[in-house]
Design a protein around this motif. Structure first.
Motif, PDB file in Angstrom:
ATOM      1  N   SER A   1       9.477 -16.964 117.535  1.00 19.15           N
ATOM      2  CA  SER A   1       8.382 -17.651 118.228  1.00 19.15           C
ATOM      3  C   SER A   1       7.480 -16.695 119.015  1.00 19.15           C
ATOM      4  O   SER A   1       6.344 -17.052 119.343  1.00 19.15           O
ATOM      5  CB  SER A   1       8.954 -18.717 119.166  1.00 19.15           C
ATOM      6  OG  SER A   1       9.810 -18.105 120.128  1.00 19.15           O
TER       7      SER A   1
ATOM      8  N   TRP B   1       2.310 -13.453 113.820  1.00 20.92           N
ATOM      9  CA  TRP B   1       2.380 -13.792 112.392  1.00 20.92           C
ATOM     10  C   TRP B   1       0.969 -13.814 111.814  1.00 20.92           C
ATOM     11  O   TRP B   1       0.062 -14.382 112.398  1.00 20.92           O
ATOM     12  CB  TRP B   1       3.048 -15.153 112.180  1.00 20.92           C
ATOM     13  CG  TRP B   1       4.492 -15.183 112.588  1.00 20.92           C
ATOM     14  CD1 TRP B   1       4.978 -15.419 113.830  1.00 20.92           C
ATOM     15  CD2 TRP B   1       5.620 -14.966 111.749  1.00 20.92           C
ATOM     16  NE1 TRP B   1       6.337 -15.368 113.850  1.00 20.92           N
ATOM     17  CE2 TRP B   1       6.772 -15.087 112.558  1.00 20.92           C
ATOM     18  CE3 TRP B   1       5.783 -14.690 110.397  1.00 20.92           C
ATOM     19  CZ2 TRP B   1       8.059 -14.947 112.060  1.00 20.92           C
ATOM     20  CZ3 TRP B   1       7.060 -14.548 109.894  1.00 20.92           C
ATOM     21  CH2 TRP B   1       8.192 -14.670 110.707  1.00 20.92           C
ATOM     22  N   LYS B   2       0.848 -13.225 110.614  1.00 22.75           N
ATOM     23  CA  LYS B   2      -0.448 -13.214 109.932  1.00 22.75           C
ATOM     24  C   LYS B   2      -0.232 -13.389 108.439  1.00 22.75           C
ATOM     25  O   LYS B   2       0.833 -13.065 107.904  1.00 22.75           O
ATOM     26  CB  LYS B   2      -1.201 -11.896 110.184  1.00 22.75           C
ATOM     27  CG  LYS B   2      -1.708 -11.764 111.600  1.00 22.75           C
ATOM     28  CD  LYS B   2      -2.536 -10.492 111.748  1.00 22.75           C
ATOM     29  CE  LYS B   2      -3.051 -10.376 113.171  1.00 22.75           C
ATOM     30  NZ  LYS B   2      -3.851  -9.141 113.357  1.00 22.75           N
TER      31      LYS B   2
ATOM     32  N   TYR C   1      -5.204 -17.050 103.730  1.00 25.08           N
ATOM     33  CA  TYR C   1      -4.900 -18.353 104.307  1.00 25.08           C
ATOM     34  C   TYR C   1      -5.229 -19.498 103.356  1.00 25.08           C
ATOM     35  O   TYR C   1      -4.783 -20.620 103.530  1.00 25.08           O
ATOM     36  CB  TYR C   1      -5.657 -18.533 105.622  1.00 25.08           C
ATOM     37  CG  TYR C   1      -7.163 -18.629 105.465  1.00 25.08           C
ATOM     38  CD1 TYR C   1      -7.790 -19.858 105.269  1.00 25.08           C
ATOM     39  CD2 TYR C   1      -7.954 -17.491 105.511  1.00 25.08           C
ATOM     40  CE1 TYR C   1      -9.164 -19.934 105.120  1.00 25.08           C
ATOM     41  CE2 TYR C   1      -9.306 -17.575 105.355  1.00 25.08           C
ATOM     42  CZ  TYR C   1      -9.928 -18.800 105.160  1.00 25.08           C
ATOM     43  OH  TYR C   1     -11.279 -18.870 105.013  1.00 25.08           O
TER      44      TYR C   1
ATOM     45  N   ASP D   1      -0.472 -20.426 104.701  1.00 25.40           N
ATOM     46  CA  ASP D   1      -0.715 -20.231 106.121  1.00 25.40           C
ATOM     47  C   ASP D   1       0.637 -20.092 106.825  1.00 25.40           C
ATOM     48  O   ASP D   1       1.678 -20.456 106.258  1.00 25.40           O
ATOM     49  CB  ASP D   1      -1.492 -21.411 106.692  1.00 25.40           C
ATOM     50  CG  ASP D   1      -2.224 -21.008 107.968  1.00 25.40           C
ATOM     51  OD1 ASP D   1      -2.060 -19.851 108.404  1.00 25.40           O
ATOM     52  OD2 ASP D   1      -2.958 -21.859 108.509  1.00 25.40           O
TER      53      ASP D   1
ATOM     54  N   SER E   1       2.676 -20.089 110.928  1.00 26.32           N
ATOM     55  CA  SER E   1       2.661 -20.256 112.378  1.00 26.32           C
ATOM     56  C   SER E   1       4.091 -20.229 112.874  1.00 26.32           C
ATOM     57  O   SER E   1       4.919 -21.054 112.491  1.00 26.32           O
ATOM     58  CB  SER E   1       1.980 -21.575 112.765  1.00 26.32           C
ATOM     59  OG  SER E   1       2.045 -21.760 114.163  1.00 26.32           O
ATOM     60  N   LYS E   2       4.424 -19.202 113.734  1.00 23.96           N
ATOM     61  CA  LYS E   2       5.762 -19.028 114.300  1.00 23.96           C
ATOM     62  C   LYS E   2       6.834 -19.095 113.218  1.00 23.96           C
ATOM     63  O   LYS E   2       7.869 -19.721 113.370  1.00 23.96           O
ATOM     64  CB  LYS E   2       6.026 -20.075 115.370  1.00 23.96           C
ATOM     65  CG  LYS E   2       5.113 -19.933 116.581  1.00 23.96           C
ATOM     66  CD  LYS E   2       5.449 -20.912 117.678  1.00 23.96           C
ATOM     67  CE  LYS E   2       4.543 -20.723 118.885  1.00 23.96           C
ATOM     68  NZ  LYS E   2       4.860 -21.646 119.979  1.00 23.96           N
TER      69      LYS E   2
END
Length: 868
Positions: free
Chosen positions: A740, A744-745, A749, A753, A755-756
């Protein structure tokens, strides 16, 4: 041809209608003549030349009419002409006619073959001056068609140094010695050849040195030796002659002529070589005077002769007295005139005769003695006595000395001791005096010692006494020539003290007054003796402790010992003056030292002009040590560093709370009383200072040695997700879930995609998800909608024209699941006139064969359709 005429017409129209008032004015003028920049042109095939055409009107105005002039070539196969440009086409000759307003001018055009290269029959050329058979060069031209031709007489010839040679049609004629470069030019090519005109390897004059009398001359020959071994026995007439001193001698065509006395260097230059000849004119080998030393009385004269022997003569001396230059360094004493030297006044003079490069000197004494001697040369006298001396003088030419005692002038440098008159010396009191006798510019001296002993000695060499003490010194004198015992002159001598307040003296009795040093001097008969005196003088000052290592509040008393010149010692601790370099570190009171604070200082004790020092260390560390020596923390974690100090006595103590603590980067780690707290990821250095020492501890906060993801690869479908867990390993081996908190990349996208750590599929394709934590990163390849198979329910169809059929496409994913993708798949046909397709519905449009393709998720499947 049509376009050329059209262009001509347009240009004419522009000039008549649109060129402004100037063009209109010229057109209305009557032309007088047409002038071209060239009336004859020679070109090689393929070359061009631009000519200008100028119209000269009756009014006197001129105009550039190159573009409005009509240019025509008699033979366009040889050369063409357009707007002033003539272009060579083929070998031959033709005529170009330029016509403007009725006036025509012809240009003769010669076109030759293209010259690719030129060659000469010689690579270099050696030429003689005025050679009956001039050297001949042959020039060959090589054309672009592969043929060659000898073009010696057709070429243009030139030389860069026309002074040495001429060149006509390749024939070279030498004019003067030297070097040059011959250039042959034909067509657009040129070539060169170096030429040497009688360039000698060396020059040899018949004489390298010539001696002449003024007005004389001598001819020398100049032999030139060439590189091939041949020579010219005499090139003097061809050479260039010069002189570095024309006033002495010059030369022309080898003939050297002398003009004045002296030396000159004659230089002969022929081509690139030179030779030199040294010329001496009227060089005197020897110059002699008939007399070297002359003694004269005032008013007398003496004959003097001067002869010169020349280097180029027969050895017979010549009288040159009247030709020489005479001078005297003292004209008031003696001078030269018409063969004689005249004495004018008493003294010494030097007469110099100079002729050519030689000179000679004659020393003249006019009533001047060679030397004066006083007999005896030294006198020892008693005060109140008189002694007679004699003065002898030696004159030039005299065999015996002459007594001139009554003639001399007497003087004394100290008349209170001794006085002289008419040879009688009178002694008055003890001391030394120098008596001087002067006569005829000379002088002689005699030293007179009156009551002066040969030596003066004291029975002691130094005296050390306490304050109030006394010491009697005995002084003895020894006189020269005396066989008696030493004479006690203690009462007769003069006694002085350099410091009467320290030591007084009276008739040899030295008394100590105050502590110090002095020098007592005894003087008698011009002699003196000095005796160093020490009165209660301190020789050394020592302390029993030179270094103290103390704790704060501790006291220590030292002993200060004074040693005197007479050998006695005394504890002067209470009498000495004590000072501290830093009272904040240590104080001192009558030798008792008390520690006041941590640090280093110096305690000084001064007594009777001498000073000793004691080094003091209070709470000083010789070494510092820490535990631990390295700290590894996470953010917001704290740990304590323990600091131990060891002093010079070997005692150790914990000084964590007493030390001064600093951090090199307080944003990463802060420190207070040894407790370090990690604030942000990074590295810092903690420094502890105590007792003049410092020590550093490296700190790492949140430094990750390894970053790992629980998935190395992810394959998902559109609109589905998968979770990745990220674990960080720190330098001390601890691990932490940083999913968390990591950064992050995704690389695309539109495909996936993140996220965490939660990856979401967006559309078919490939992407890379990157997680970064501190200075570490990890990458996870992601495939979205990646298929294992793509198949249709049919692979081959036979249809009638106008018939339609529905085909179903099924996708099998990597996880084994299947999905009907008929609608989202892409359908294409290889032949639209045979079969068309949309969303899996195939329609037969015409007879023949076509291939229907279905594409989805990177897979492609064909269906063969036959339409009857």
């Amino acid at each position: 041809m049509f376009w050329r005429k059209l262009t001509f017409m347009l240009l004419a129209a522009m000039l008549l209608c649109g060129a402004g008032s100037a063009g209109v004015g010229y057109a209305a003028d009557e032309i007088s003549r047409l002038v071209l920049s060239k009336n004859e042109v020679t070109l090689e095939i393929g070359d061009s030349v631009d000519l200008t055409a100028t119209a000269v009107y009756v009014s006197g105005k001129t105009e550039d009419v190159k573009y409005t002039t009509e240019w025509t070539s008699q033979d366009a196969n040889v050369a063409t002409a357009y707007a002033g440009r003539i272009t060579a086409k083929a070998e031959g000759t033709t005529t170009v006619t330029a016509t403007y307003m009725g006036k025509s001018v012809l240009v003769a055009v010669t076109v030759t073959k293209k010259v690719k290269a030129l060659t000469l029959n010689k690579q270099s050329l050696n030429v003689l001056i005025d050679d009956a058979t001039p050297a001949q060069l042959t020039l060959t031209a090589y054309y672009s068609d592969g043929k060659s031709e000898e073009v010696t007489t057709k070429a243009d010839w030139s030389i860069d140094n026309a002074a040495i040679a001429t060149v006509i049609n390749g024939q070279v004629k030498g004019l003067a010695s030297g070097t040059g470069m011959i250039t042959a030019k034909y067509g657009s090519q040129s070539t060169t050849v170096p030429v040497n005109v009688e360039i000698a390897h060396r020059l040899e004059p018949s004489k390298s040195q010539v001696s002449l009398l003024v007005g004389g001359d001598e001819t020398v020959t100049l032999r030139a030796i060439y590189p091939d071994g041949s020579d010219n026995p005499d090139v003097a007439a061809k050479a260039e002659w010069s002189s570095d001193n024309p006033a002495v001698a010059d030369a022309l065509k080898g003939k050297i002529k002398a003009y004045g006395a002296g030396t000159a260097t004659i230089t002969a230059k022929y081509g690139t070589k030179t030779a030199t000849i040294t010329v001496d004119v009227d060089t005197t080998q020897k110059l002699e005077a008939t007399k070297q030393n002359i003694f004269l009385h005032v008013g007398e004269s003496a004959d003097i002769g001067l002869t010169a022997t020349y280097a180029n003569g027969n050895g017979t001396p010549a009288d040159v007295a009247d030709k020489a230059v005479w001078s005297s360094d003292k004209e008031s004493v003696a001078y030269y005139s018409k063969g004689k030297i005249y004495a004018a006044a008493s003294g010494e003079a030097v007469i110099t005769a100079k002729y050519g490069n030689k000179s000679v000197q004659i020393r003249v004494d006019v009533e001047v003695p060679r030397s004066l001697d006083i007999v005896p040369s030294y006198l020892t006298m008693k005060s109140g006595t008189t002694e007679n001396v004699k003065v002898n003088a030696t004159f030039a030419g005299a065999t015996a000395a002459e007594d001139i005692t009554s003639k001399v002038e007497w003087s004394s440098d100290n008349e209170e001791i001794a006085f002289a008159q008419n040879g009688a010396i009178a002694a008055y009191k003890a001391g030394s005096a120098t008596i001087t006798a002067k006569y005829g510019g000379k002088s002689a001296t005699i030293v007179v010692d009156v009551d002066v002993p040969q030596s003066l000695t004291a029975d002691v060499t130094n005296v050390a006494i306490p304050v109030g003490g006394a010491k009697q010194v005995t002084l003895s004198a020894v006189y020269p020539g005396s066989n008696s015992a030493n004479e006690n002159v203690t009462q007769k001598a003069t006694w002085t003290s350099s410091a009467p307040t320290v030591a007084s003296v009276r008739q040899g009795l030295i008394t100590g007054v105050t502590t110090g040093a002095a020098t007592v001097t005894a003087t008698y008969g011009g002699r003196s003796v000095t005796i160093p005196v020490s009165v209660g003088v301190l020789q050394t000052l020592t302390v029993d402790k030179q270094k103290l290592v103390m704790s704060n509040g501790q006291s220590n008393t030292v002993t200060l010992t004074a040693t005197y010149a007479d050998g006695t010692t005394k504890n002067v601790r209470e009498q000495a003056t004590w000072t501290s370099g830093s009272v904040n570190v240590a104080e001192v009171n009558q030798g008792t030292i008390t520690a006041k604070g941590a640090g280093k200082t110096t305690i000084s004790a001064t007594f009777d002009g001498k000073t000793v020092t004691i080094a003091v260390e209070v709470d000083q560390a010789t070494t510092l040590s820490v535990d631990p020596r390295l700290l590894i923390l996470t953010v917001n974690e704290s740990a304590e560093i323990k600091l131990t100090a060891t002093d010079s006595a070997g005692n150790s103590s914990k000084v964590t709370n007493d030390a001064e603590w600093t951090s090199s980067n307080i944003k990463v780690a802060d420190v207070a009383n040894g407790r370090v707290t990690g604030l942000t990821n990074g590295r810092a250095t903690i420094t502890a200072k105590y007792g003049g020492k410092s020590i550093t501890i490296p700190v790492e906060v949140g430094i990750v040695t390894k970053l790992e993801a629980d998935k190395r690869y992810a394959s998902i479908k559109s609109n589905t997700t998968t979770q990745v867990t990220l674990t960080a390993t720190f330098a001390d081996g601890r691990t932490l879930d940083v999913t968390s908190t990591a950064d992050w990349k995704t690389s695309n996208y539109k495909v996936a995609d993140v996220s965490k750590g939660l990856i979401t599929g967006r559309a078919y394709g490939k992407a890379t998800v990157t997680a970064r934590y501190n200075d570490k990163s990890v990458s996870i390849p992601v495939d979205v909608d990646t298929l294992k198979y793509l198949k249709t329910d049919v692979v081959q169809l036979v249809m009638n024209k106008g018939e339609t059929k529905q085909v179903t496409a099924t996708a099998t994913y990597m996880d084994g699941s299947e999905q009907n993708v008929t609608k989202p798949a892409l359908w294409t046909t290889s032949r639209l006139l045979v079969a068309d397709v949309k969303d899996g519905v195939i329609k037969a449009t015409g007879s023949g064969k076509a291939t229907i393709y279905v594409t989805y998720g990177g897979k492609k499947t064909p269906i063969v359709v036959t339409v009857r």
